[in-house]
Motif scaffolding. Structure first.
Motif, PDB file in Angstrom:
ATOM      1  N   LEU A 148       1.281  -8.255  36.158  1.00  0.00           N
ATOM      2  CA  LEU A 148       0.548  -8.757  37.321  1.00  0.00           C
ATOM      3  C   LEU A 148      -0.298  -9.930  36.855  1.00  0.00           C
ATOM      4  O   LEU A 148      -1.494  -9.804  36.600  1.00  0.00           O
ATOM      5  CB  LEU A 148      -0.329  -7.644  37.911  1.00  0.00           C
ATOM      6  CG  LEU A 148      -1.048  -7.940  39.230  1.00  0.00           C
ATOM      7  CD1 LEU A 148      -0.054  -8.184  40.342  1.00  0.00           C
ATOM      8  CD2 LEU A 148      -1.990  -6.799  39.578  1.00  0.00           C
ATOM      9  N   SER A 149       0.341 -11.089  36.720  1.00  0.00           N
ATOM     10  CA  SER A 149      -0.323 -12.274  36.181  1.00  0.00           C
ATOM     11  C   SER A 149       0.378 -13.519  36.710  1.00  0.00           C
ATOM     12  O   SER A 149       1.426 -13.443  37.353  1.00  0.00           O
ATOM     13  CB  SER A 149      -0.280 -12.251  34.653  1.00  0.00           C
ATOM     14  OG  SER A 149       1.063 -12.287  34.207  1.00  0.00           O
ATOM     15  N   PHE A 150      -0.190 -14.680  36.401  1.00  0.00           N
ATOM     16  CA  PHE A 150       0.396 -15.935  36.858  1.00  0.00           C
ATOM     17  C   PHE A 150       1.737 -16.194  36.168  1.00  0.00           C
ATOM     18  O   PHE A 150       2.679 -16.704  36.787  1.00  0.00           O
ATOM     19  CB  PHE A 150      -0.572 -17.097  36.582  1.00  0.00           C
ATOM     20  CG  PHE A 150      -1.882 -16.952  37.309  1.00  0.00           C
ATOM     21  CD1 PHE A 150      -1.938 -17.006  38.694  1.00  0.00           C
ATOM     22  CD2 PHE A 150      -3.060 -16.737  36.613  1.00  0.00           C
ATOM     23  CE1 PHE A 150      -3.138 -16.861  39.374  1.00  0.00           C
ATOM     24  CE2 PHE A 150      -4.263 -16.588  37.282  1.00  0.00           C
ATOM     25  CZ  PHE A 150      -4.302 -16.646  38.664  1.00  0.00           C
ATOM     26  N   LEU A 155      11.058  -4.242  41.956  1.00  0.00           N
ATOM     27  CA  LEU A 155      10.284  -5.464  42.159  1.00  0.00           C
ATOM     28  C   LEU A 155      10.692  -6.199  43.426  1.00  0.00           C
ATOM     29  O   LEU A 155       9.863  -6.558  44.257  1.00  0.00           O
ATOM     30  CB  LEU A 155      10.464  -6.382  40.940  1.00  0.00           C
ATOM     31  CG  LEU A 155       9.959  -7.815  41.102  1.00  0.00           C
ATOM     32  CD1 LEU A 155       8.446  -7.831  41.238  1.00  0.00           C
ATOM     33  CD2 LEU A 155      10.417  -8.677  39.929  1.00  0.00           C
ATOM     34  N   PHE A 156      11.992  -6.414  43.592  1.00  0.00           N
ATOM     35  CA  PHE A 156      12.445  -7.250  44.702  1.00  0.00           C
ATOM     36  C   PHE A 156      12.424  -6.499  46.032  1.00  0.00           C
ATOM     37  O   PHE A 156      12.293  -7.118  47.083  1.00  0.00           O
ATOM     38  CB  PHE A 156      13.825  -7.830  44.384  1.00  0.00           C
ATOM     39  CG  PHE A 156      13.778  -8.785  43.229  1.00  0.00           C
ATOM     40  CD1 PHE A 156      13.225 -10.044  43.390  1.00  0.00           C
ATOM     41  CD2 PHE A 156      14.224  -8.408  41.976  1.00  0.00           C
ATOM     42  CE1 PHE A 156      13.145 -10.923  42.325  1.00  0.00           C
ATOM     43  CE2 PHE A 156      14.149  -9.272  40.905  1.00  0.00           C
ATOM     44  CZ  PHE A 156      13.605 -10.544  41.073  1.00  0.00           C
ATOM     45  N   TRP A 157      12.531  -5.179  46.007  1.00  0.00           N
ATOM     46  CA  TRP A 157      12.305  -4.409  47.230  1.00  0.00           C
ATOM     47  C   TRP A 157      10.861  -4.612  47.678  1.00  0.00           C
ATOM     48  O   TRP A 157      10.597  -4.843  48.869  1.00  0.00           O
ATOM     49  CB  TRP A 157      12.572  -2.919  46.993  1.00  0.00           C
ATOM     50  CG  TRP A 157      12.436  -2.105  48.250  1.00  0.00           C
ATOM     51  CD1 TRP A 157      13.435  -1.720  49.087  1.00  0.00           C
ATOM     52  CD2 TRP A 157      11.216  -1.613  48.831  1.00  0.00           C
ATOM     53  NE1 TRP A 157      12.925  -1.014  50.150  1.00  0.00           N
ATOM     54  CE2 TRP A 157      11.568  -0.932  50.030  1.00  0.00           C
ATOM     55  CE3 TRP A 157       9.871  -1.667  48.481  1.00  0.00           C
ATOM     56  CZ2 TRP A 157      10.623  -0.320  50.849  1.00  0.00           C
ATOM     57  CZ3 TRP A 157       8.927  -1.075  49.304  1.00  0.00           C
ATOM     58  CH2 TRP A 157       9.303  -0.404  50.471  1.00  0.00           C
ATOM     59  N   LYS A 201       7.679 -16.389  36.580  1.00  0.00           N
ATOM     60  CA  LYS A 201       8.984 -15.902  36.117  1.00  0.00           C
ATOM     61  C   LYS A 201       9.822 -15.381  37.286  1.00  0.00           C
ATOM     62  O   LYS A 201      11.016 -15.687  37.409  1.00  0.00           O
ATOM     63  CB  LYS A 201       8.759 -14.797  35.081  1.00  0.00           C
ATOM     64  CG  LYS A 201      10.020 -14.272  34.423  1.00  0.00           C
ATOM     65  CD  LYS A 201       9.667 -13.205  33.394  1.00  0.00           C
ATOM     66  CE  LYS A 201      10.921 -12.650  32.741  1.00  0.00           C
ATOM     67  NZ  LYS A 201      10.602 -11.574  31.767  1.00  0.00           N
ATOM     68  N   VAL A 202       9.184 -14.609  38.163  1.00  0.00           N
ATOM     69  CA  VAL A 202       9.881 -14.038  39.320  1.00  0.00           C
ATOM     70  C   VAL A 202      10.300 -15.137  40.288  1.00  0.00           C
ATOM     71  O   VAL A 202      11.410 -15.119  40.833  1.00  0.00           O
ATOM     72  CB  VAL A 202       8.990 -12.997  40.027  1.00  0.00           C
ATOM     73  CG1 VAL A 202       9.612 -12.554  41.343  1.00  0.00           C
ATOM     74  CG2 VAL A 202       8.765 -11.785  39.124  1.00  0.00           C
ATOM     75  N   LEU A 203       9.415 -16.112  40.492  1.00  0.00           N
ATOM     76  CA  LEU A 203       9.706 -17.207  41.420  1.00  0.00           C
ATOM     77  C   LEU A 203      10.911 -18.031  40.960  1.00  0.00           C
ATOM     78  O   LEU A 203      11.809 -18.339  41.755  1.00  0.00           O
ATOM     79  CB  LEU A 203       8.476 -18.109  41.567  1.00  0.00           C
ATOM     80  CG  LEU A 203       8.615 -19.301  42.521  1.00  0.00           C
ATOM     81  CD1 LEU A 203       8.904 -18.822  43.945  1.00  0.00           C
ATOM     82  CD2 LEU A 203       7.358 -20.156  42.493  1.00  0.00           C
TER      83      LEU A 203
END
Length: 474
Positions: free
Chosen positions: A226-228, A394-396, A233-235
C-alpha cells in the motif's frame, strides 16, 4: 443444499415472511395512502394495471421495471382469485410485491454466501444461514419492503445478476442486468461490475504469470504494498493489459453479453439525451467526492460487529507508524476533496422527513470546520473497508472500487438508499464472520429496524402549511 440445512433454511424463510407480513399489515394500516415517492409510483402502476401503457408521469425519473413486474405478478392473481373493484392494484397490493422481493432477496443472499464461501461449506451451516438472514434485514433495504419503492426489486435483480455471473451463466446474467436497469438506470454500474469481475480474473491470471517469471516466491495477487510504488506498478500493468489486443479479445469472448447490454444502454443515453427520464431538475450529476467518505462511514457503522476488532485497530496503528508519509498525503487529498468538492442538495436541507436531513443538520451544520475534522475518521473508515478485502484478489478489489466511485461520487444528494447495493456486495465478500459476531450484527439490524419502523408509525407530525400527516423515514 444439504437436506438438514434445507429444512432449517425453509423454516427460516417462512418465519421471516410471517414476521414481515405482520409488520407490513401494521405499516399499511397506519399509512393507507401513498406516501413520499409513492405518490408518483402508485398512480403510474395503476395506469399500467388498467392497460394505459402510453401514459407516463413526467415527474418519475426511473424506467418502468417496477410497474411492469407489478402488473405481471398482480394480473394473474386477480384473474385466479376473481378479484374486482378497488382492491385490484391498490396501494397495499402494490406494496406487497416488494414483500415478495424480500423473500427472493433472502434466498439470493443465501445462495451468494454459499457460492462465495464454498471452501468453508463443511463447518459453517449456521453461519451461512444467519449471514443471509442478517443481510436480508439490512435496515435501509428492509424498511422499503413495506412501501412501493424500487429498492427491493432493484436489489433483487442485481443480486440475481451477480449470482448468474458467479455461476458462469453470462447470457442469463446480462438479461437480468437489463431487468435491473429497468428498475434503476444507475444499476448499469453494477452490471459493469459483474463484467469487471471477469476482466479482473483474467488480469489476476496474467499478473500471477508475470510475477512468477520475476520471482520464485508464490505471491497472492492481493499482496501489493500500500504505497506509491505499488500503485505505480499496478497502473503500468493495467495499462499494458488493457492495450493488449489478445487480452482484450480473450475477455470479450467471455464478457460479450455484458458488452451488448452496455451498447444498448449507451444507445438509450444518446436517444434520451441523458440517463434520467422525466424530471431532471433534481438529478444533476456532479463530482461530489465526499459521497465516498460518507459511504465508508456508513459501511463502518453497519458492519461494526463483524468488521472491527482490537487486532484490526492495532494493524491500523502499525500501518500509520510504518507509512506515515503515505497516510499524510491521503489525509491531505481527503481534506482537499472535502474543501473543493462538497455539494449539498436542496432536498437534504429542506426535507425533514428523511434521516439524512438530521445527520447533516446535527453533525455537518454544527460548525463549518466539522466536515474537515471528520477526515481522520474517513481515513480510518476507508482503511477498514479496504482491509476487509485482503482475502480478495487485487484486480477484483480495483473493479469494485471503480464501480463504487461511479455509483457514489456523481450523486449530489446524500441518500442512504444509494448505498444498499455496494454495501451488500462489500459485506458478502468479507470473510465469513464467527457466529457470535453474526448474532451481534443481526441484533444491531433488528434494533435499527425496530426503531425506524416504530418512529415511522408513531412519531408523526404535520407541516404548518399542510394538513397531511408526515412521517420520518430513511
Amino acid at each position: 443444499m444439504e437436506k438438514f440445512e434445507g429444512y432449517i433454511f425453509t423454516a427460516l424463510c417462512s418465519t421471516n415472511f410471517l414476521i414481515s407480513c405482520l409488520l407490513f399489515s401494521r405499516v399499511t394500516r397506519e399509512q393507507r395512502e401513498p406516501y413520499m415517492d409513492e405518490i408518483f409510483h402508485v398512480p403510474q402502476a395503476q395506469k399500467y394495471c388498467h392497460g394505459r401503457f402510453s401514459e407516463w408521469d413526467p415527474m418519475i425519473t426511473t424506467l418502468p421495471g417496477l410497474y411492469l413486474i407489478s402488473v405481471g405478478v398482480i394480473k394473474p392473481v386477480v384473474w385466479l382469485a376473481d378479484l374486482t373493484g378497488e382492491v385490484v392494484c391498490s396501494t397495499a397490493m402494490l406494496r406487497f410485491v416488494n414483500l415478495l422481493f424480500n423473500c427472493g432477496n433472502l434466498y439470493l443472499l443465501y445462495l451468494l454466501v454459499c457460492k462465495l464461501h464454498v471452501r468453508e461449506k463443511t463447518r459453517t451451516t449456521s453461519r451461512r444461514i444467519l449471514s443471509a438472514l442478517s443481510l436480508s434485514t439490512f435496515p435501509v433495504l428492509y424498511f422499503f419492503n413495506f412501501l412501493y419503492y424500487t429498492d427491493a426489486g432493484s436489489t433483487f435483480f442485481i443480486l440475481f445478476t451477480y449470482l448468474m455471473t458467479l455461476y458462469g451463466c453470462h447470457k442469463a446474467a446480462a438479461f437480468l442486468g437489463v431487468c435491473s436497469v429497468l428498475f434503476r438506470q444507475t444499476n448499469i454500474i453494477w452490471v459493469a461490475f459483474c463484467a469487471g469481475t471477469l476482466v479482473a480474473a483474467k488480469m489476476d491470471e496474467a499478473w500471477r504469470l508475470e510475477h512468477s517469471k520475476k520471482t520464485d516466491e508464490k505471491s497472492a495477487t492481493s499482496q501489493v504494498p500500500l504505497s506509491f510504488s505499488g500503485a505505480k506498478k499496478v497502473l503500468l500493468f493495467s495499462l499494458g493489459f488493457l492495450t493488449s489486443a489478445s487480452q482484450v479479445k480473450a475477455v470479450l469472448l467471455v464478457a460479450w453479453p455484458y458488452a451488448v447490454v452496455a451498447t444498448g444502454f449507451l444507445a438509450f443515453v444518446v436517444l434520451n439525451d441523458g440517463i434520467v427520464v422525466g424530471d431532471r431538475t433534481s438529478h444533476e450529476a456532479c463530482l461530489n467526492f465526499p459521497q465516498l467518505f460518507y459511504f465508508f462511514s456508513f459501511s463502518l457503522f453497519f458492519s461494526l460487529p463483524v468488521s472491527l476488532c482490537y487486532h484490526r485497530i492495532l494493524r491500523f496503528l502499525q500501518a500509520l507508524k510504518k507509512q506515515p508519509l503515505f497516510f499524510l498525503v491521503v489525509t491531505f487529498i481527503c481534506l482537499l476533496l472535502v474543501w473543493k468538492f462538497t455539494f449539498v442538495h436542496k432536498y437534504l436541507l429542506a426535507d425533514n422527513r428523511h434521516f439524512p436531513f438530521y445527520v447533516w443538520k446535527r453533525i455537518f451544520q454544527r460548525h463549518e470546520l466539522v466536515r474537515f475534522l471528520l477526515v481522520p475518521a474517513y481515513v480510518f473508515a476507508g482503511w477498514n473497508f479496504l482491509d476487509s478485502f485482503k482475502s480478495r484478489s487485487l484486480f477484483w478489489s480495483l473493479a469494485f472500487l471503480v464501480c463504487l466511485l461511479a455509483a457514489t461520487v456523481p450523486q449530489k444528494l446524500l441518500e442512504f438508499r444509494y448505498f444498499i447495493v455496494p454495501y451488500l456486495i462489500y459485506r458478502l465478500h468479507m470473510p465469513l464472520p464467527s457466529l457470535p459476531r453474526l448474532i451481534e450484527e443481526f441484533l444491531l439490524y433488528t434494533a435499527v429496524n425496530a426503531a425506524t419502523i416504530y418512529i415511522f408509525i408513531t412519531k408523526t407530525f404535520q407541516w404548518p402549511d399542510s394538513t397531511a400527516t408526515q412521517r420520518f423515514m430513511w
